[in-house]
Design a protein around this motif. Structure first.
Motif, short mmCIF file in Angstrom:
data_model
loop_
_atom_site.label_atom_id
_atom_site.label_comp_id
_atom_site.label_asym_id
_atom_site.label_seq_id
_atom_site.Cartn_x
_atom_site.Cartn_y
_atom_site.Cartn_z
N SER A 1 -10.53 20.85 -14.79
CA SER A 1 -10.33 20.28 -12.92
C SER A 1 -11.79 19.40 -13.42
N LEU A 2 -13.12 20.02 -14.44
CA LEU A 2 -13.98 19.90 -14.22
C LEU A 2 -13.80 18.50 -15.00
N THR A 3 -13.18 17.50 -16.32
CA THR A 3 -13.18 16.30 -16.65
C THR A 3 -12.20 15.55 -16.08
N ARG B 1 -8.32 27.31 -10.28
CA ARG B 1 -8.85 26.43 -10.59
C ARG B 1 -8.85 25.20 -11.30
N TYR B 2 -7.22 25.07 -11.45
CA TYR B 2 -6.52 24.50 -11.23
C TYR B 2 -6.90 23.28 -10.56
N ALA B 3 -6.57 23.92 -9.28
CA ALA B 3 -6.22 23.34 -8.21
C ALA B 3 -7.76 22.40 -7.26
N ILE B 4 -9.36 22.44 -8.30
CA ILE B 4 -10.48 21.99 -7.67
C ILE B 4 -10.03 20.94 -8.14
N PHE C 1 -17.65 15.51 -22.72
CA PHE C 1 -17.89 16.17 -21.78
C PHE C 1 -16.76 16.91 -22.33
N SER C 2 -15.40 16.27 -22.27
CA SER C 2 -14.41 17.20 -22.62
C SER C 2 -14.86 18.33 -24.26
N PHE C 3 -15.01 17.95 -25.08
CA PHE C 3 -15.47 17.66 -26.23
C PHE C 3 -16.81 19.29 -26.42
#
Length: 468
Positions: free
Chosen positions: A141-143, A8-11, A187-189
């Motif tokens: 990852s998405l952030t 998931r981190y690798a995404i 997004f992060s919040f």
């Protein structure tokens, strides 16, 4: 860390460089070299402000993080940073200086843009620390992806709305970065809402410890910012803003390695603290160092191999950035290796050593810039960056070895390999591309053989997969 979190981190580590490879050429076609140079100077200033106002509290938060007691500490950090930002901005804004008021920066309200962008980036930084420590792997990852994707979206929307008038004003160019930071912050919040929703006011007892651990890193961080920023000011002063734009494009391509470094550091630092406290097997440290060197040499080989193809994706006015790539790629490479080889300074809580390390490296940086830039221009600045971070690696690793147990010390092979990489980069620029490519390939073969013939590889693999 539960199994599968690594992927998931690798995404983010996979998707973000791909978006970067799309964004970088696009920017080169949209912006002239001088406009790209102006945007780069803006980002350099914003980064410096972000480092100063973090007070090293992000590193202190990692060090003192306890899940059950983390929320009050995070909120207290965000409150004080917000307060300092607001007070500082109004102090600067209220200064009545005729020289400053006549300056273009004030007439276009760029001071506000700079402070707001820096503040948003700092919020993103602390939110990503929380994501990492709370193991919100997918959100982390998405952030990263949203940060890159928002630049593309903002650029497309702005170009549609303003068309040919988009780049007539510097503030419109700068707004691209501001809007991207704003989207990423929101997004992060949003993804951290489950973390923040249970907040009830209470004073954290660890804020002073965080500050005490982190404040020396503010000075070293500011000096580090100088290492990666003085070259931009040197180029803009001694050559031209167009040369800075070309140089900035080369650095942007090299930023792909910086993303790898960021992902690795995010995973590595909590793991090394855990291994150190649990007194885990000694070979884990040296094996990790060798693995990092192997991966980075492989990436650098690929950069050298495919760099000639870049000219098919950028305008001719940016072709000189391809030659610079050999040098500027060494900055994130040496820095990532130093994250492992210099970890002893963090483990032994000797973070105050970072100040003399950064001062000595800054002196080397200024000397090399004075030597290379007048002769080679922007290419000289790229060579200076490579030399500077080679010495940063040497100095920090040697000092780290003095304060760490024998099993965590950096081996002689790592020093030799880094020296050879630096020499090969100069061969590539000044002697022969194909000869340097051959040397790099032989070096890669040696490192592969050295790593995969080591004992206890299965146990090393098990320990890492257990953590990630």
């Amino acid at each position: 860390m539960p199994k599968g979190k690594f992927f998931r981190y690798a995404i983010g580590g996979v998707v973000t460089p791909i978006l970067g490879l799309i964004t970088i050429p696009l920017l080169s076609w949209v912006f002239s070299p001088s406009q790209l140079g102006e945007m780069n100077l803006f980002l350099v200033i914003v980064t410096g402000i972000t480092l100063v106002f973090s007070f090293g509290l992000d590193q202190g938060l990692i060090r003192e993080y306890e899940r059950s007691k983390a929320l009050p500490l995070v909120m207290e950090i965000l409150f004080y940073i917000s307060l300092v930002f607001i007070i500082t901005y109004f102090i600067l804004f209220s200064i009545e200086n005729e020289t400053l008021l006549k300056n273009k920066i004030f007439t276009e309200n760029i001071l506000f843009e700079v402070f707001l962008t820096a503040f948003l980036l700092l919020l993103i930084r602390f939110n990503m620390v929380v994501m990492r420590m709370e193991e919100y792997a997918l959100a982390f990852s998405l952030t990263q992806i949203v940060r890159k994707l928002s630049i593309l979206i903002t650029l497309s929307v702005s170009f549609y709305l303003y068309k040919n008038n988009l780049f007539e004003s510097l503030i419109n160019v700068i707004n691209l970065q501001l809007y991207s930071a704003l989207i990423t912050t929101i997004f992060s919040f949003f993804v951290l809402f489950p973390f923040f929703k249970s907040f009830k006011y209470s004073r954290s007892k660890k804020f002073k410890k965080c500050f005490s651990f982190g404040w020396p890193l503010t000075f070293s961080g500011l000096l580090f910012w100088g290492l990666t920023s003085l070259d931009r000011f040197y180029i803009s002063y001694f050559t031209s803003m167009s040369d800075l734009g070309v140089y900035s494009l080369a650095v942007s391509f090299a930023a792909i390695i910086i993303i790898v470094q960021t992902i690795f550091s995010t995973i590595w630092i909590p793991i090394i603290y855990k291994w150190y406290e649990q007194k885990s097997a000694s070979f884990l440290y040296s094996y990790t160092e060798k693995l990092v060197v192997l991966i980075l040499i492989f990436i650098y080989f690929l950069i050298l191999l495919f760099s000639p193809l870049i000219k098919f994706f950028i305008p001719e006015s940016y072709y000189d950035s391809i030659v610079m790539l050999s040098f500027v790629s060494l900055y994130p490479l040496f820095y990532t290796i130093t994250e492992v080889s210099g970890i002893g300074i963090n483990l032994s809580k000797k973070t105050k050593l970072m100040i003399p390390i950064m001062i000595s490296t800054t002196i080397i940086n200024l000397s090399s810039l004075a030597w290379f830039v007048p002769v080679y221009g922007a290419l000289g600045a790229a060579a200076s960056l490579a030399v500077t971070f080679y010495f940063y690696f040497l100095i920090k690793s040697i000092l780290s070895n003095r304060f760490t147990p024998e099993n965590i010390k950096t081996g002689l092979k790592t020093y030799v390999l880094c020296t050879l990489i630096l020499i090969i980069s100069f061969f590539n620029v000044f002697i022969s591309y194909y000869f340097s490519l051959l040397l790099m390939f032989l070096l890669l073969i040696y490192v592969l053989y050295d790593f995969f013939t080591m004992p206890n590889l299965k146990e090393f693999y098990y320990e890492w997969t257990k953590e990630i």
